[in-house]
Design a protein around this motif. Structure first.
Motif: not given
Ligand code: SF4
Length: 190
Positions: A91-93, A28-29, A64-65, A99-100, A122-124
Motif C-alpha cells: 500500500g501507499s502508507c 491494516c494490510g 501497511g502504515y 491517508i496518514y 492499493g489501499c488496501m
C-alpha cells in the motif's frame, strides 16, 4: 578453491522457491495475510511459509502504515535476519504516508530507514495485488535485482543517519536497555 559466485544463479533459484515470511504485520494490510496463506490463495504452493523468528526469515512484509514506535522494531527485525533478505511493502502508507500523510506519528518514507525492494499499490491491496507483488519479487530474486540487502550495507551510514535523526543517537542501546536489561547488565559484568 571453489568460486561460489558461479553457483549464484542456482542459489537465487532456490531462494526464490523457498521464501520464509516473517510474521510481523505492521498495519491494516496484515488482514490480507490469512486468506493469502490459507486455501483461498494458498501462498504455500510457491514454497512460502510464515516464520515466527526474525532471525531466519527471507521476506519481510511491511503490511501497511508505520509509526516511529513500530519503525524501531522493523529496523531491529530487519538487521537481525541473515543476508540475503528482501522487503515488500503493502500500500501507499509505507511509501508516502497514504491517508496518514499529515499524521504526526506516521512514517512517510520507509525507504529512508530500510531498503524496500517492491511496493504494492492499493489501499488496501487486494490479495491478487499482493500475489502480483510476490511474483515480482520472486522474479527479482531469480535475476539478482532484489538487492536491497546489499544497498543497506553499502549505504549504511546514510540509513543510520536518517534513523538517528528520527530517534536520536544511541537509540539501539536505549531500546536494548529497555527490553533486555538483564542482558546489558551481564555484558557490563564481562
Ligand atoms: S495503504 Fe490503506 S490499507 Fe494500507 S496501511 Fe495505509 S490505510 Fe491501511
Amino acid at each position: 578453491m571453489v568460486d561460489w559466485r558461479l553457483f549464484e544463479p542456482l542459489f537465487n533459484y532456490a531462494r526464490k522457491k523457498s521464501l520464509w515470511i516473517v510474521s510481523f504485520c505492521t498495519g491494516c494490510g496484515g488482514i490480507e495475510m490469512p486468506p493469502l496463506m490459507t486455501s483461498r490463495y494458498d501462498l504455500e504452493r510457491f514454497g512460502m511459509i510464515p516464520d515466527p523468528s526474525p532471525r531466519q526469515y527471507d521476506l519481510f512484509l511491511i503490511t501497511g502504515y508505520v509509526t516511529p514506535k513500530t519503525l524501531k522494531r522493523i529496523i531491529i527485525t530487519y538487521e537481525m535476519a541473515p543476508d540475503p533478505k528482501y522487503v515488500l511493502a503493502h500500500g501507499s502508507c509505507p511509501l508516502n504516508g497514504g491517508i496518514y500523510w499529515d499524521a504526526y506519528n506516521a512514517i512517510k518514507h520507509l525507504d529512508k530507514y530500510i531498503p524496500v525492494d517492491v511496493v504494492i499499490a492499493g489501499c488496501m491491496p487486494r490479495p491478487e495485488a499482493v500475489m502480483d507483488g510476490i511474483q515480482k519479487i520472486m522474479e527479482m530474486i531469480e535475476n539478482g535485482t532484489a538487492d536491497g540487502w546489499k544497498r543497506y550495507k553499502e549505504n549504511y551510514e546514510w540509513y543510520k543517519k536518517n534513523q538517528d535523526e528520527l530517534f536520536g543517537e544511541g537509540w539501539r542501546e536505549r531500546e536494548a536497555r529497555r527490553w533486555i536489561p538483564w542482558l546489558v547488565d551481564k555484558k557490563k559484568e564481562e
